[in-house]
Design an enzyme around this catalytic site. Structure first.
Site, PDB file in Angstrom:
ATOM      1  CG  LEU A  14      57.274  -4.160  19.957  1.00  0.00           C
ATOM      2  CD1 LEU A  14      56.376  -3.243  20.777  1.00  0.00           C
ATOM      3  CD2 LEU A  14      56.512  -4.722  18.772  1.00  0.00           C
ATOM      4  CG  ASP A  15      61.123  -2.258  14.150  1.00  0.00           C
ATOM      5  OD1 ASP A  15      61.963  -3.160  14.355  1.00  0.00           O
ATOM      6  OD2 ASP A  15      60.389  -2.214  13.146  1.00  0.00           O
ATOM      7  NE  ARG A  16      65.095   4.840  17.224  1.00  0.00           N
ATOM      8  CZ  ARG A  16      66.028   5.549  16.579  1.00  0.00           C
ATOM      9  NH1 ARG A  16      67.196   5.772  17.149  1.00  0.00           N
ATOM     10  NH2 ARG A  16      65.797   6.009  15.374  1.00  0.00           N
TER      11      ARG A  16
END
Length: 344
Positions: free
Chosen positions: A151-153
């Site tokens: 997942l993106d940060r």
């Protein structure tokens, strides 16, 4: 201090040099900017150092960082080996949704990078997993123990982690075959004109901004991408969506929602703002003059309003369906409560 690689005049790579050919669309770019775009695992600072020690040649000749490229230029670059050390285990609390002998489901908080990368060597999910679990799969390499997907940060929510290599391969096969069902909740700055729709637009690397993706057809980086959305709630100028991506491209949901004029709220890259206060949220929802309130300056959200709420797949050991649900984090709940109270 961690480093992706160490550089000196004696550095040599055991791998053959990477060769790149400059296309007409890249003509005129500086050498360091071009390399940073083509080799995203390396920072521009690191690539400048490689150029400085003579590790980059254009048409067989050494050159300078600011050299301007022309179409047809052949670039040869000898990259020093990357640091292959695994993440340093860190005692970071984890919200474990499920665990058995084969897999783990974890609720990733916003602001946490999944695995070590340039600029993010500590505080990662990989570091936390390495501390809490003795056995994790090694398929992803030493820097990504157990990591099957990401997942993106600044996206929160459920992730599935593999404890063994066979389970990792089995999970990865499901993601590759698109048999997993992933559901996200998004709050958008803008209201879709349809109650539900399927967005089918190819996504590729942005032509100017290396950290962004874009709707892009016919490019070497373009990949088909499909996202279904269903509007759950409508507010004045904002909406809550259930989003089911059918493919898994980088930034897919964010790019697709921005494409229809409804970027994810507080998405710095695609909405143009990275945070919002209670006062700003109130003013977004009405054209009337709003009285100042004591909490107007309170930042209610400081990251993209995107949460991986649910994932359903076949258990890699038994083949039986299994589903994991990550509860909404406090910041998303606070925004929804603010929107609903304003509507009332």
């Amino acid at each position: 201090m961690h480093s992706e690689f160490a550089l000196s005049t004696s550095d040599t790579s055991s791998d053959p040099p990477v060769t790149l050919v400059v296309s007409a669309t890249s003509a005129g770019q500086r050498l360091d900017a071009f390399l940073a775009h083509e080799l995203p695992k390396y920072s521009r600072v690191q690539l400048r150092k490689v150029i400085g020690i003579g590790g980059v040649k254009v048409n067989g000749q050494g050159t300078k960082v600011a050299h301007r490229l022309t179409a047809g230029d052949r670039i040869s670059i000898a990259l020093p080996p990357m640091n292959t050390a695994g993440p340093h285990p860190e005692e970071i609390p984890l919200d474990i949704l499920y665990e058995d002998e084969q897999i783990i489901a974890v609720n990733k908080p916003p602001g946490m990078v999944v695995h070590p990368a340039r600029g993010h060597w500590s505080g990662t999910l990989a570091s936390a997993l390495s501390f809490h679990f003795r056995q994790l799969s090694s398929v992803g390499g030493p820097s990504r123990p157990g990591i099957v997907h990401r997942l993106d940060r600044d996206t929160s929510g459920v992730m599935v982690v593999a404890k063994t290599d066979p389970m990792h391969y089995a999970l990865a096969a499901q993601f590759e075959a698109r048999t997993t069902e992933k559901e996200y909740l998004a709050i958008t700055a803008g209201v879709p004109d349809r109650d539900r729709d399927l967005i089918a637009q190819p996504i590729g690397v942005h032509p100017q901004h290396r950290e962004k993706m874009a709707i892009r057809a016919g490019h070497s980086t373009s990949r088909e991408a499909t996202t279904f959305y269903d509007v759950i709630e409508r507010f004045a100028g904002l909406a809550t969506l259930k989003v089911l991506p059918k493919t898994g491209r980088t930034h897919q949901i964010r790019v697709h929602l921005a494409h229809i004029g409804c970027p994810v709220l507080c998405d710095k890259l695609y909405a143009g703002h990275a945070r919002i206060t209670r006062g700003e949220l109130r003013r977004r929802m009405t054209t009337d003059r709003v009285k100042n309130a004591a909490d107007d300056d309170e930042v209610i959200l400081a990251r993209q309003a995107l949460h991986a709420r649910r994932i359903k797949l076949a258990h890699p050991a038994t083949g039986q369906p299994i589903e994991f649900i990550a509860p909404l984090p406090p910041d998303i709940v606070a925004v929804l409560n603010q929107l609903r109270s304003a509507t009332v």
